[in-house]
Scaffold this motif. Structure first.
Motif, PDB file in Angstrom:
ATOM      1  N   HIS A   3       0.809  -1.227   0.000  1.00  0.00           N
ATOM      2  CA  HIS A   3       0.000   0.000   0.000  1.00  0.00           C
ATOM      3  C   HIS A   3       0.843   1.277   0.000  1.00  0.00           C
ATOM      4  O   HIS A   3       0.363   2.329   0.448  1.00  0.00           O
ATOM      5  CB  HIS A   3      -0.961   0.015   1.184  1.00  0.00           C
ATOM      6  CG  HIS A   3      -0.315  -0.074   2.536  1.00  0.00           C
ATOM      7  ND1 HIS A   3      -0.750  -0.964   3.507  1.00  0.00           N
ATOM      8  CD2 HIS A   3       0.716   0.608   3.101  1.00  0.00           C
ATOM      9  CE1 HIS A   3      -0.022  -0.812   4.592  1.00  0.00           C
ATOM     10  NE2 HIS A   3       0.881   0.140   4.368  1.00  0.00           N
ATOM     11  N   GLY A  38      -6.701  -3.457   6.551  1.00  0.00           N
ATOM     12  CA  GLY A  38      -5.496  -2.635   6.558  1.00  0.00           C
ATOM     13  C   GLY A  38      -5.177  -2.155   7.960  1.00  0.00           C
ATOM     14  O   GLY A  38      -6.041  -2.167   8.846  1.00  0.00           O
ATOM     15  N   HIS A  71      -2.446   3.688  10.546  1.00  0.00           N
ATOM     16  CA  HIS A  71      -1.153   4.325  10.784  1.00  0.00           C
ATOM     17  C   HIS A  71      -1.259   5.597  11.627  1.00  0.00           C
ATOM     18  O   HIS A  71      -0.264   6.018  12.217  1.00  0.00           O
ATOM     19  CB  HIS A  71      -0.498   4.703   9.451  1.00  0.00           C
ATOM     20  CG  HIS A  71      -0.012   3.547   8.642  1.00  0.00           C
ATOM     21  ND1 HIS A  71      -0.807   2.878   7.744  1.00  0.00           N
ATOM     22  CD2 HIS A  71       1.204   2.946   8.582  1.00  0.00           C
ATOM     23  CE1 HIS A  71      -0.102   1.916   7.155  1.00  0.00           C
ATOM     24  NE2 HIS A  71       1.116   1.941   7.651  1.00  0.00           N
ATOM     25  N   GLU A  78      -6.378   7.733   6.620  1.00  0.00           N
ATOM     26  CA  GLU A  78      -5.600   6.511   6.409  1.00  0.00           C
ATOM     27  C   GLU A  78      -5.410   6.185   4.929  1.00  0.00           C
ATOM     28  O   GLU A  78      -6.355   6.228   4.135  1.00  0.00           O
ATOM     29  CB  GLU A  78      -6.297   5.336   7.115  1.00  0.00           C
ATOM     30  CG  GLU A  78      -5.556   4.020   7.025  1.00  0.00           C
ATOM     31  CD  GLU A  78      -4.125   4.119   7.522  1.00  0.00           C
ATOM     32  OE1 GLU A  78      -3.231   3.710   6.770  1.00  0.00           O
ATOM     33  OE2 GLU A  78      -3.919   4.619   8.649  1.00  0.00           O
ATOM     34  N   HIS A  79      -4.174   5.810   4.567  1.00  0.00           N
ATOM     35  CA  HIS A  79      -3.868   5.465   3.170  1.00  0.00           C
ATOM     36  C   HIS A  79      -3.892   3.974   2.879  1.00  0.00           C
ATOM     37  O   HIS A  79      -3.986   3.569   1.720  1.00  0.00           O
ATOM     38  CB  HIS A  79      -2.487   6.005   2.788  1.00  0.00           C
ATOM     39  CG  HIS A  79      -1.351   5.363   3.529  1.00  0.00           C
ATOM     40  ND1 HIS A  79      -0.913   5.810   4.749  1.00  0.00           N
ATOM     41  CD2 HIS A  79      -0.564   4.292   3.223  1.00  0.00           C
ATOM     42  CE1 HIS A  79       0.098   5.065   5.162  1.00  0.00           C
ATOM     43  NE2 HIS A  79       0.320   4.115   4.272  1.00  0.00           N
ATOM     44  N   SER A  80      -3.791   3.127   3.917  1.00  0.00           N
ATOM     45  CA  SER A  80      -3.547   1.701   3.663  1.00  0.00           C
ATOM     46  C   SER A  80      -4.667   1.048   2.865  1.00  0.00           C
ATOM     47  O   SER A  80      -4.410   0.154   2.044  1.00  0.00           O
ATOM     48  CB  SER A  80      -3.335   0.948   4.985  1.00  0.00           C
ATOM     49  OG  SER A  80      -4.502   0.895   5.766  1.00  0.00           O
ATOM     50  N   SER A  91      -3.921  -5.457   3.084  1.00  0.00           N
ATOM     51  CA  SER A  91      -3.048  -4.388   2.618  1.00  0.00           C
ATOM     52  C   SER A  91      -1.930  -4.163   3.628  1.00  0.00           C
ATOM     53  O   SER A  91      -2.174  -3.720   4.751  1.00  0.00           O
ATOM     54  CB  SER A  91      -3.876  -3.108   2.444  1.00  0.00           C
ATOM     55  OG  SER A  91      -3.078  -2.020   2.060  1.00  0.00           O
ATOM     56  N   THR A  92      -0.710  -4.494   3.235  1.00  0.00           N
ATOM     57  CA  THR A  92       0.430  -4.311   4.132  1.00  0.00           C
ATOM     58  C   THR A  92       1.723  -4.169   3.354  1.00  0.00           C
ATOM     59  O   THR A  92       1.897  -4.809   2.306  1.00  0.00           O
ATOM     60  CB  THR A  92       0.563  -5.487   5.122  1.00  0.00           C
ATOM     61  OG1 THR A  92       1.634  -5.207   6.045  1.00  0.00           O
ATOM     62  CG2 THR A  92       0.832  -6.805   4.427  1.00  0.00           C
ATOM     63  N   ASP A  93       2.617  -3.352   3.843  1.00  0.00           N
ATOM     64  CA  ASP A  93       4.008  -3.387   3.412  1.00  0.00           C
ATOM     65  C   ASP A  93       4.764  -4.276   4.393  1.00  0.00           C
ATOM     66  O   ASP A  93       4.227  -4.712   5.409  1.00  0.00           O
ATOM     67  CB  ASP A  93       4.593  -1.980   3.369  1.00  0.00           C
ATOM     68  CG  ASP A  93       3.915  -1.099   2.326  1.00  0.00           C
ATOM     69  OD1 ASP A  93       3.369  -1.648   1.351  1.00  0.00           O
ATOM     70  OD2 ASP A  93       3.916   0.136   2.511  1.00  0.00           O
ATOM     71  N   CYS A 103       4.075  -3.560   8.552  1.00  0.00           N
ATOM     72  CA  CYS A 103       3.291  -2.513   9.220  1.00  0.00           C
ATOM     73  C   CYS A 103       1.852  -2.977   9.410  1.00  0.00           C
ATOM     74  O   CYS A 103       1.180  -2.541  10.344  1.00  0.00           O
ATOM     75  CB  CYS A 103       3.359  -1.204   8.446  1.00  0.00           C
ATOM     76  SG  CYS A 103       2.714  -1.274   6.771  1.00  0.00           S
ATOM     77  N   GLY A 104       1.373  -3.870   8.534  1.00  0.00           N
ATOM     78  CA  GLY A 104       0.042  -4.433   8.673  1.00  0.00           C
ATOM     79  C   GLY A 104       0.057  -5.796   9.326  1.00  0.00           C
ATOM     80  O   GLY A 104      -0.718  -6.677   8.951  1.00  0.00           O
ATOM     81  N   TYR A 114       7.815  -4.856  -0.156  1.00  0.00           N
ATOM     82  CA  TYR A 114       6.488  -4.953  -0.746  1.00  0.00           C
ATOM     83  C   TYR A 114       6.154  -6.403  -1.094  1.00  0.00           C
ATOM     84  O   TYR A 114       6.899  -7.046  -1.834  1.00  0.00           O
ATOM     85  CB  TYR A 114       6.415  -4.104  -2.013  1.00  0.00           C
ATOM     86  CG  TYR A 114       6.796  -2.662  -1.814  1.00  0.00           C
ATOM     87  CD1 TYR A 114       6.283  -1.915  -0.754  1.00  0.00           C
ATOM     88  CD2 TYR A 114       7.683  -2.027  -2.687  1.00  0.00           C
ATOM     89  CE1 TYR A 114       6.631  -0.588  -0.575  1.00  0.00           C
ATOM     90  CE2 TYR A 114       8.032  -0.692  -2.507  1.00  0.00           C
ATOM     91  CZ  TYR A 114       7.508   0.015  -1.459  1.00  0.00           C
ATOM     92  OH  TYR A 114       7.866   1.322  -1.286  1.00  0.00           O
TER      93      TYR A 114
END
Length: 277
Positions: free
Chosen positions: A63, A94, A97, A145-147, A193-195, A230-231, A270
């Motif tokens: 994301h 997601g 953050h 939030e962007h995720s 959705s996660t990096d 992060c997720g 990613y």
């Protein structure tokens, strides 16, 4: 009296992805065209039709800004675009953050806006989760939030018109699995959705992300720790659910921001994975 808005405005258009509709559409189509198509069987012929696309139940997708993670995410969305019949709904998990959150939160608004059109929100699905105590109805963690938002233009471009966004904070992965049991279904695709690792050197990140990728492939949520993703909270929940519902995991791509021109001394990882029954 001012009536509350029924649409969430885009929070990261113009930063994580282009705000101009034509530019955004071209960028997405270019990314999808460049992603290698996949097929459901190893011996599929080169001229396989879209009917041979994999029968996925869920995906893990990054994301970050499209400039950085778009080529990795495109492996997921190329498969969704190539389906003969699009999914009617996406359940998107997601991380939050910006706003502290425990458990899960769903929105109350009817749509999320974006440069290439709004996406409808599955409020009935959200109500099912809140009625069962599996989520709270709260737009506040969703607002900045962007995720999940970064998935919206991509979903619209692959003909998915309805979404159930679920932000997931610290909690029991079994609760996320229970949540998915309620809202997953045959016409629904689940996206996590996660990096992966953040701000390591490229060499360190690839080593750490390889271990996280192995945990995903082994459906081992207990091996995903702080700093691995992060997720991690939605990801742990997805893997817990997938043990029963989608135990076949296949890696589509694994990359870092260095692969798309970022500095090699401070990268983000990613992932792109397919989960199927």
């Amino acid at each position: 009296m001012t009536r509350p808005s029924t649409t969430r405005p885009a929070a990261v258009a113009g930063t994580f992805y282009p705000a101009d509709p034509a530019e955004l559409t071209t960028m997405i189509d270019t990314l999808l065209d460049a992603a290698s198509p996949t097929s459901a069987t190893p011996d599929a012929t080169p001229d396989a039709t879209p009917d041979a696309t994999p029968d996925a139940v869920a995906y893990v997708v990054p994301h970050a800004g499209y400039r950085w993670s778009g080529p990795t995410a495109a492996h997921v969305y190329r498969e969704l675009r190539d389906r003969a019949e699009p999914f009617t709904r996406a359940v998107v998990l997601g991380p939050a953050h910006h706003v502290a959150l425990r458990g899960a939160a769903v929105p109350t608004v009817a749509a999320w806006a974006g440069p290439i059109g709004p996406i409808g929100i599955d409020l009935e699905g959200a109500r099912q989760l809140t009625d069962r105590g599996l989520a709270v109805a709260d737009d506040r963690p969703h607002a900045p939030e962007h995720s999940i938002e970064v998935q919206v233009p991509l979903l619209l471009r692959v003909r998915v018109r309805t979404m159930l966004p679920v932000l997931v904070g610290p909690g029991d992965p079994a609760a996320v699995a229970a949540l998915l049991d309620v809202v997953a279904g045959p016409d629904t695709i689940v996206l996590c959705s996660t990096d992966l690792s953040h701000y390591l050197t490229d060499e360190e990140a690839r080593r750490r992300d390889a271990a996280t990728a192995a945990a995903i492939e082994d459906l081992a949520p207990q091996r995903i720790g702080t700093g691995d993703a992060c997720g991690r909270h939605p990801l742990r929940g997805l893997l817990t659910w997938a043990r029963r519902r989608a135990p076949r995991v296949e890696r589509l791509a694994l990359a870092t921001s260095a692969d798309t021109g970022g500095p090699r001394d401070r990268v983000v990882g990613y992932p792109a994975f397919r989960l199927s029954a």
